[in-house]
Design a protein around this motif. Structure first.
Motif, short mmCIF file in Angstrom:
data_model
loop_
_atom_site.label_atom_id
_atom_site.label_comp_id
_atom_site.label_asym_id
_atom_site.label_seq_id
_atom_site.Cartn_x
_atom_site.Cartn_y
_atom_site.Cartn_z
N SER A 47 0.82 -1.21 0.00
CA SER A 47 0.00 0.00 0.00
C SER A 47 0.85 1.26 0.00
N PRO A 48 0.67 2.12 -0.95
CA PRO A 48 1.41 3.39 -0.94
C PRO A 48 1.01 4.28 0.22
N GLU A 49 -0.21 4.07 0.77
CA GLU A 49 -0.66 4.92 1.88
C GLU A 49 0.26 4.77 3.09
N SER A 50 0.71 3.55 3.33
CA SER A 50 1.56 3.31 4.49
C SER A 50 2.85 4.10 4.37
N TRP A 51 3.42 4.09 3.16
CA TRP A 51 4.67 4.82 2.96
C TRP A 51 4.45 6.32 3.05
N THR A 52 3.29 6.76 2.58
CA THR A 52 2.97 8.19 2.70
C THR A 52 2.92 8.58 4.17
N LEU A 53 2.29 7.73 4.97
CA LEU A 53 2.17 8.01 6.40
C LEU A 53 3.55 8.05 7.05
N VAL A 54 4.38 7.08 6.74
CA VAL A 54 5.73 7.05 7.29
C VAL A 54 6.53 8.28 6.84
N GLY A 55 6.37 8.64 5.58
CA GLY A 55 7.08 9.80 5.03
C GLY A 55 6.67 11.08 5.73
N PHE A 56 5.36 11.28 5.86
CA PHE A 56 4.88 12.49 6.55
C PHE A 56 5.36 12.50 7.99
N GLY A 57 5.33 11.34 8.64
CA GLY A 57 5.75 11.25 10.04
C GLY A 57 7.22 11.61 10.20
N LEU A 58 8.06 11.06 9.34
CA LEU A 58 9.50 11.35 9.42
C LEU A 58 9.77 12.83 9.15
N PHE A 59 9.09 13.34 8.15
CA PHE A 59 9.29 14.74 7.80
C PHE A 59 8.89 15.63 8.97
N ALA A 60 7.70 15.36 9.54
CA ALA A 60 7.22 16.19 10.65
C ALA A 60 8.18 16.10 11.83
N LEU A 61 8.70 14.91 12.09
CA LEU A 61 9.61 14.71 13.22
C LEU A 61 10.91 15.50 13.03
N LEU A 62 11.52 15.30 11.87
CA LEU A 62 12.81 15.95 11.63
C LEU A 62 12.66 17.47 11.57
N TRP A 63 11.66 17.90 10.84
CA TRP A 63 11.51 19.34 10.66
C TRP A 63 11.22 20.03 12.00
N ASN A 64 10.34 19.43 12.77
CA ASN A 64 9.98 20.07 14.03
C ASN A 64 11.10 19.98 15.06
N ALA A 65 12.00 19.01 14.90
CA ALA A 65 13.18 18.98 15.76
C ALA A 65 14.02 20.23 15.49
N VAL A 66 14.13 20.56 14.23
CA VAL A 66 14.86 21.78 13.87
C VAL A 66 14.16 23.01 14.45
N VAL A 67 12.84 23.01 14.33
CA VAL A 67 12.07 24.15 14.84
C VAL A 67 12.26 24.28 16.35
#
Lengths: 456, 142, 241
Positions: free
Chosen positions: A236-256
Motif C-alpha cells: 500500500s502506498p498509503e503506508s509509505w505516505t504516512l511514514v514519510g509524513f511522520g518522518l518529515f514532521a519529526l525531523l523538521w519540528n526537531a529543527v524548529v
C-alpha cells in the motif's frame, strides 16, 4: 526573460513540462535541512560532546585532597516574574599538575544541576573533607579539574543522530540538485552511480527454483491467516505516505524546537535576534503543516482501518479456484468495497540516463463488490469470496526490466474520506507442471459465496 | 515439421527446421532443431554457436535468458566439411510465450556463425512455448 | 504460430542501431560523407542534439561503417558514473587509429572527460561521442527532428508495407510528433500504443480462443518470425534484422 512554468503537462501516463521551479524548491528545502543540521550539530558538538570527550581522553590523572566543599548557585530568570535557582555540588581540590600544586574548584561532567537544595546537599555529603581522591586535570589549563569522568550517552546520541540525519538528507539532496542544475537528463543521471548500486529495483527478483523468470513467493506465504491458510502481505502506498509524513514532521519540528529554544534563551537574556525570529516563523509554518499532514494521514489510516486478505492457497495456478477472506477494519461506513483480480505489465527502458517505467493493467476481473458496508469499532467487516484464475492465464513473470504481475486489489469508498486502493501481490505459476513443495498441494475448491455480495 | 528460411542478399542463409508443427512446443518438451547453412563459400567459419533462449519485447529493455548454449569449434562440424547441423534440448517449465501489451515474452533459436576476423552472422527463429493467448489493451475492452 | 503479435514500434525495432540514420528531412544520411568529415577532424568529433533526436542511432551506424572498413570501433554507452571505468578501459585498450565510440559523453563531466581525452591522446585512439550540448569536440553533425523524419523512420520499420496506412496513418505519426514536442523516442512509444490498440481485439487472456477480428494476425506474424544480420564482436547492440 522567460520565467519557468509552474505547472506540468500530463501526457498519457507521464508528466512533462518545466521543472525549474520544482528544482528551486527542492534545492531550498535541502539547503535548509543541511543548514539546520550543521548548526544543530555544531552547537551540540562544541557545547557538549567535545568537552566531554576531552575530559575522558586528554585530561591527565593525578591525586588530590578535598579541602572544601559547597554548593554552586545559579539563577535563571523565568518570565514574567519568577526566578529559578539551581544548585550544583562543588569541591575545592588541591592537586599536583606538572609538578606544580594547584587548588581549584572541581567541574564534574556527571554533576547535575538540581533546583532542590536538599538533593544537592545529599550529593555533597558523599564527599568527606581531607580525603585523598583521584582527579583529572586539563593539561592545557591545569586549573580545570574534575573528580568524575564518563559519558552522557543520550547527549552523544542526540549530537550525532539528529543533526547527522539532517545533514545527510539535506546534503545529498543539495548535491543532487546542484549537479542537476542546467544539465541534460543524461548528465544528471551520471551522479546517480551510488544510488543505482543501492537501488534494489535494478536487480531482478529471485526466480522460483526450477521456474526461470517466475518470481519466488516465499515472502507471500510466511504469514498464516486466521481463517484461511495464508495472509497476503499488503503493498500500500498509503503506508509509505504516512511514514514519510511522520518522518518529515519529526525531523523538521526537531529543527524548529532547536531554533525556538535558541530564540527563547535569547529572550530570557534580554536580547532579540531578529534574524533568528525571521527564520523561525517560516520554519514554524512548515512544521505545523507537516504535523497537520501527518495527523490527517494518521486519522485517515485509523478511520479507514486496515485491510486484510487471506487466501486458501498460494502460489496460484491457472484454472484454480481460491477462497479469499476480505477483512476491513475502521469505524465508518463504506459506500462501496470492491475486490478485483488484476494482471499488470511493467516495462522499464533506459536510454542514456533516461529511465522510463510504464505499467499497464491488461486484465481485470471484479471478484466481489459490497455496498454500504459498516465496520464497527469492536469488530471488523469480513466477507468471503471466490477467486477464479483464468485457465489460460499467463503466469507471473519477472526479469531485469520487465514484469507481469498478478494481484488482488481492494478499492474502497468511505463516506467521509477519499477513495483508497490497497493491493495484495500474488504469484501465479504455470499450469500443468510440477509445483515446488510450497505449491504441491491439490487445489482447494470452495463453493461458498459471500453473503453480502451484490455483483460478481 | 515447419521450416523457416532467412535470406540476406549475397550473405549467408540459414534454414532452420523445427520438429513440431507451427513451431508450437509445450513446457518440458524436447526441442529438436536442424539447420542448413548456405551462401558463405567465400568466407571461413571458425565457430558456430547454437542457443535456445527467451527474450522480452515491447516498451522495455530487452531482457533475455539463455536456456541452452553450445559452441562448436570442430572444423569437421562446420562448412565446408558439412553445411548441416542439429541440436536438441528439453524445454524448461517457464517462462511461457506471452503476447502482452507492453511486455512480450518470446522463445527463439539462434544460430550464430563466427567468421575469421571480428564478424559474425546470427539468425534467429521464434517458436512458441505454451498456449497463453495475447493480452489486449485495456481501452479495447468494452 | 497462432496468437503471436509483434509490434514494429517495440524497442527491439526502434532502439539505436535498428533504425537507419536519417537527416531532419527524412533522407538517409550519407555516412561516407560523414566519415570523410570525421577524418577531416582528425578522427575525433561529437554528434550533438537534443533528447531523442537520433544521436545514438547515428553513432551506432558510424561505428559499424568504421568496422566494415576494417577499423576497430568499440562502443560504450554511459548511463552513469558507474560506466566510466568501462570507457576508461576501452580507451586504454584501444590501439592507435581505433575509434572509441561513447554514447552520452556528458555523463563524464568536465574533469573525467578531460582525463579520458588525455588518455585517448596517449593511446593514440580517436573519440566519437554523442552529447546534448557542445563538449569541446569538433561538431560532426547537429541532430534535429521533424515530422518528416519521424515519417521516414516509421516507413523503415519492419513490414511497414503491410501496416503503414492501414493500422498507422500519416496523421497518427504527425500527431505523435506534435504530442511530444519532437522527441522521436516518445513519439515512437505513442505509436507503439496506437499499434497495440489496433491489434488488441485479436484475443485476450481469459478469453476462450483465438479470435482475429481484424485479419492482421498474419501481418504481425511476418514482422518477427525470424530475423538475421551481421554483428561484430564486442558490439554492445545486438544487430538483428
Amino acid at each position: 526573460m522567460r520565467l519557468p512554468r509552474f505547472y506540468a503537462k500530463k501526457r498519457g501516463h507521464r508528466r512533462t513540462g518545466s521543472r525549474e521551479w520544482g528544482v528551486v524548491g527542492d534545492g531550498l528545502f535541502h539547503g535548509a535541512l543541511l543548514l539546520a543540521g550543521m548548526c544543530f550539530g555544531g552547537l551540540l558538538v562544541s557545547g557538549v560532546a567535545a568537552p566531554e570527550w576531552r575530559i575522558n581522553h586528554e585530561f591527565r590523572e593525578t591525586t588530590g585532597t578535598i579541602l572544601a566543599k559547597g554548593l554552586a548557585k545559579t539563577t535563571v530568570a523565568d518570565p514574567p516574574a519568577t526566578v529559578i535557582t539551581n544548585w550544583r555540588p562543588c569541591l575545592l581540590v588541591r592537586y599536583s599538575a606538572n609538578g606544580v600544586m594547584h587548588e581549584s574548584w572541581s567541574h564534574s561532567t556527571t554533576a547535575i544541576n538540581t533546583s532542590d537544595r536538599e538533593v544537592a546537599l545529599r550529593r555533597l555529603s558523599e564527599w568527606a573533607l581531607g580525603t585523598e581522591v583521584v582527579c583529572w586535570y586539563d593539561p592545557a589549563s591545569p586549573t580545570m579539574v574534575v573528580l568524575q569522568r564518563g559519558y552522557n550517552w543520550w547527549l552523544w546520541l542526540l549530537s550525532f543522530l539528529l543533526p547527522g540525519a539532517l545533514v545527510l538528507i539535506g546534503g545529498t539532496g543539495l548535491v543532487r540538485v546542484i549537479r542537476a542544475w542546467g544539465k541534460s537528463e543524461e548528465h544528471r543521471a551520471a551522479s546517480a552511480g551510488i544510488s543505482e548500486l543501492l537501488d534494489p529495483l535494478a536487480q531482478p527478483a529471485l526466480a522460483a527454483p526450477g521456474y526461470p523468470a517466475v518470481p519466488i513467493c516465499d515472502d507471500l506465504v510466511n504469514s498464516p491467516g486466521t481463517v484461511l491458510r495464508y495472509r497476503l502481505p499488503i503493498e500500500s502506498p498509503e503506508s509509505w505516505t504516512l511514514v514519510g509524513f511522520g518522518l518529515f514532521a519529526l525531523l523538521w519540528n526537531a529543527v524548529v524546537v532547536v531554533l525556538a529554544v535558541g530564540a527563547g534563551l535569547d529572550l530570557l537574556g534580554g536580547r532579540i535576534d531578529w534574524w533568528l525570529f525571521a527564520l523561525l516563523v517560516p520554519f514554524l509554518g512548515v512544521g505545523i503543516g507537516g504535523i497537520t499532514l501527518f495527523i490527517r494521514s494518521l486519522v485517515f489510516a485509523t478511520a479507514v482501518g486496515p485491510t486484510q486478505l487471506e487466501i486458501s492457497d498460494h502460489p496460484l495456478l491457472p484454472g484454480g479456484r481460491y477462497d479469499v477472506l476480505l477483512a476491513q477494519g475502521g469505524t465508518g461506513t463504506f459506500q462501496t468495497l470492491t475486490l478485483s483480480l488484476e494482471l499488470e505489465e511493467q516495462a522499464t527502458f533506459r536510454q542514456g540516463t533516461d529511465t522510463r517505467t510504464e505499467q499497464v493493467v491488461v486484465w481485470r476481473q471484479q471478484v466481489a463488490c459490497f455496498h454500504d458496508v459498516s465496520a464497527a469499532t469492536d469488530s471488523r467487516f469480513e466477507a468471503r469470496a471466490v477467486v477464479d484464475v483464468p485457465n489460460i492465464a499467463m503466469h507471473s513473470f519477472t526479469s531485469a526490466h520487465n514484469a507481469v504481475r498478478w494481484r488482488l486489489v481492494v478499492r474502497g469508498t468511505p463516506e467521509r474520506w477519499p477513495e483508497f486502493c490497497r493491493t495484495f501481490p500474488m504469484v501465479v505459476f504455470p499450469v500443468g507442471v510440477d509445483l515446488p513443495e510450497s505449491a504441491s498441494r491439490s487445489l482447494v475448491v470452495h463453493t461458498r459465496t459471500p453473503s453480502q455480495e451484490v455483483t460478481q | 515439421m515447419t521450416t523457416a528460411t532467412d535470406r540476406v542478399p549475397s550473405k549467408p542463409k540459414i534454414e532452420v527446421q523445427f520438429d513440431r508443427p507451427h513451431r508450437q512446443h509445450e513446457p518440458r518438451d524436447t526441442l529438436a532443431v536442424r539447420y542448413r547453412i548456405e551462401g558463405c563459400d567465400g568466407e571461413r567459419i571458425c565457430a558456430i554457436e547454437h542457443s535456445v533462449l527467451w527474450y522480452t519485447e515491447g516498451k522495455g529493455e530487452e531482457d533475455l535468458g539463455v536456456h541452452f548454449f553450445q559452441r562448436v569449434t570442430d572444423r569437421a562440424m562446420m562448412p565446408p566439411a558439412t553445411t548441416a547441423g542439429a541440436f536438441s534440448t528439453p524445454l524448461p517449465q517457464s517462462p511461457l510465450s506471452y503476447e502482452g501489451v507492453i511486455v512480450k515474452v518470446r522463445w527463439c533459436v539462434r544460430v550464430r556463425l563466427f567468421f575469421d576476423g571480428s564478424r559474425d552472422f546470427v539468425s534467429e527463429h521464434v517458436f512458441n512455448v505454451g498456449h497463453i493467448p495475447p493480452a489486449r489493451m485495456p481501452s479495447a475492452r468494452a | 504460430m497462432p496468437g503471436m503479435v509483434s509490434n514494429p514500434f517495440s524497442t527491439r525495432h526502434t532502439r539505436p542501431g535498428s533504425i537507419a540514420p536519417l537527416d531532419a528531412t527524412g533522407r538517409p544520411v550519407d555516412l561516407d560523407v560523414l566519415l570523410d568529415r570525421l577524418h577531416g577532424f582528425g578522427g575525433t568529433a561529437a554528434i550533438v542534439g537534443p533528447h531523442g533526436s537520433g544521436k545514438s542511432t547515428l553513432l551506432t551506424h558510424l561505428a559499424t561503417c568504421l568496422e566494415r572498413d576494417g577499423r576497430r570501433a568499440p562502443r560504450i554507452r554511459l548511463h552513469s558514473w558507474a560506466d566510466i571505468p568501462a570507457a576508461w578501459r576501452a580507451i586504454h585498450r584501444a590501439a592507435p587509429g581505433d575509434t572509441v565510440c561513447i554514447d552520452s559523453w556528458e555523463c563524464t563531466g568536465r574533469l573525467v572527460g578531460g582525463l579520458l581525452r588525455i588518455l585517448a591522446r596517449v593511446t593514440g585512439c580517436h573519440l566519437l561521442v554523442t552529447s546534448h550540448h557542445r563538449v569541446g569536440f569538433p561538431e560532426l553533425l547537429q541532430c534535429t527532428t521533424s515530422p518528416a523524419l519521424l515519417r521516414s523512420i516509421v516507413g523503415g520499420l519492419p513490414a511497414h508495407g503491410l501496416w503503414l496506412g492501414k493500422v498507422i496513418h500519416a496523421e497518427d505519426i504527425d500527431q505523435a510528433f506534435a504530442n511530444h514536442g519532437g522527441n522521436l523516442r516518445e513519439s515512437l512509444y505513442e505509436l507503439y500504443d496506437r499499434f497495440e490498440a489496433a491489434a488488441s481485439p485479436i484475443q485476450c487472456v481469459g478469453g476462450d480462443g483465438s479470435i482475429d477480428h481484424t485479419g492482421l494476425t498474419g501481418i504481425y506474424r511476418k514482422i518477427h518470425e525470424s530475423a538475421d544480420g551481421f554483428s561484430y564482436v564486442g558490439a554492445p547492440e545486438r544487430n538483428l534484422g
